[in-house]
Motif scaffolding. Structure first.
Motif, mmCIF file in Angstrom:
data_model
loop_
_atom_site.group_PDB
_atom_site.id
_atom_site.type_symbol
_atom_site.label_atom_id
_atom_site.label_comp_id
_atom_site.label_asym_id
_atom_site.label_seq_id
_atom_site.Cartn_x
_atom_site.Cartn_y
_atom_site.Cartn_z
ATOM 1 N N GLU A 1 0.862 -1.179 0.000
ATOM 2 C CA GLU A 1 0.000 0.000 0.000
ATOM 3 C C GLU A 1 0.893 1.221 0.000
ATOM 4 N N CYS B 1 1.712 -5.289 2.551
ATOM 5 C CA CYS B 1 0.480 -5.485 3.314
ATOM 6 C C CYS B 1 -0.271 -6.689 2.787
ATOM 7 N N ARG C 1 -4.080 -6.732 3.058
ATOM 8 C CA ARG C 1 -5.413 -6.315 2.610
ATOM 9 C C ARG C 1 -5.324 -5.238 1.541
ATOM 10 N N LEU D 1 -7.145 -2.265 0.729
ATOM 11 C CA LEU D 1 -8.135 -1.300 1.193
ATOM 12 C C LEU D 1 -8.513 -0.357 0.052
ATOM 13 N N ASP E 1 -3.424 -0.667 6.211
ATOM 14 C CA ASP E 1 -3.288 -2.042 6.671
ATOM 15 C C ASP E 1 -2.037 -2.200 7.530
ATOM 16 N N ARG E 2 -0.878 -1.726 7.026
ATOM 17 C CA ARG E 2 0.384 -1.856 7.743
ATOM 18 C C ARG E 2 1.137 -0.537 7.883
#
Length: 304
Positions: A46, A106, A108, A110, A154-155
């Motif tokens: 991300e 990450c 997910r 998003l 996410d991260r």
């Protein structure tokens, strides 16, 4: 890494996990000329597109985000755009500018989103010669209740820190190189610096990283100037020292393996006492250098 040493292809700075020798955190700095553009895949990470100077348009999937940006990092809070993993993004700029791409591997994907400047929490930390300003645009919950972290990633954890000339920030020295539930999170960290010029003279500062007994035993005392980058895989880090007369800016990018996105730190036991002196001192009157703009008024009248 001194300015230029971390350059790669179109990027003035290009630090990814392979180049850093770690697993999670990335940073790129992209300069675009007037009417310039750049396309890149987000891959397994991300990203946040953060204007350092100038504005841009960011396109990802079927979405377009117009970032107003700012003249420079010492003048105002900026808006930004969040890009999900497994996408392809286009950044273009009519007037040109410099843009940071803060990334983290990450799991997910998003939704892509716009982050308004008005939504960035501006926090003052420390007092006296330890006073600094933190723009918590993508912060995470902290153990002391500071930096609540309202923008969902996410991260990725990322903040901007502004330190008036002559002050120390990232102090007391602290670390986050091991996982201690409720006490410390394991996070790799990148510091990217810009130093304000004064009287026509470029500025400088200093960054200290000392061994914590974990990992590689990183031991660095670096003179830093605009465009320089310091990588912190482990160790006590701080102080970040701004030379008198020259305000210091740094962008922190962090990510780690923990199941929870948290910013938990441990202060160096030899220097933690400095926090106890802060209530007896005023905050540096030069701060804040600026605040976030007011949110636009809510629409009124017939919304049909």
């Amino acid at each position: 890494m001194a300015a230029g040493q971390a350059a790669n292809g179109p990027y003035d700075v290009d630090v990814d996990p392979a180049r850093a020798g770690w697993e999670h955190s990335s940073l790129r700095v992209l300069t675009l000329p007037p009417h310039g553009s750049h396309t890149f895949p987000t891959g397994d990470s991300e990203w946040i597109v953060l204007p350092l100077s100038g504005g841009c348009t960011v396109r990802v999937a079927d979405l377009t985000f117009a970032l107003h940006g700012r003249p420079d990092v010492f003048s105002q809070v900026t808006d930004f755009a969040y890009l999900p993993r497994d996408s392809r993004a286009l950044i273009s700029s009519e007037a040109g500018g410099r843009f940071a791409l803060a990334g983290a591997r990450c799991e997910r994907a998003l939704p892509a989103r716009y982050g308004p400047a008005a939504g960035v929490p501006v926090e003052l930390r420390g007092t006296g010669s330890c006073s600094r300003q933190v723009n918590n645009f993508a912060s995470a919950p902290a153990g002391d209740g500071a930096a609540p972290g309202g923008f969902a990633c996410d991260r990725l954890i990322a903040v901007e820190v502004l330190t008036p000339g002559g002050n120390w920030s990232s102090y007391p020295p602290h670390k986050h190189d091991e996982s201690r539930p409720g006490e410390e999170s394991e996070l790799e960290e990148i510091y990217y610096f810009e130093i304000a010029a004064a009287h026509g003279t470029p500025g400088l500062g200093y960054q200290r990283v000392s061994p914590s007994g974990r990992g590689r035993g990183t031991d660095v005392l670096a003179e830093v100037r605009t465009g320089d980058t310091v990588l912190i895989p482990d160790g006590w880090h701080g102080p970040s020292i701004a030379a008198p007369g020259h305000a210091m800016y740094y962008l922190n990018v962090m990510a780690g393996p923990g199941p929870e996105r948290r910013w938990l730190i441990r202060d160096h036991p030899d220097h933690a006492w400095i926090r106890d002196t802060w209530p007896d001192q005023p905050t540096d009157p030069r701060l804040p250098l600026y605040t976030a703009p007011a949110a636009p008024p809510a629409p009124t009248g017939d919304a049909r």
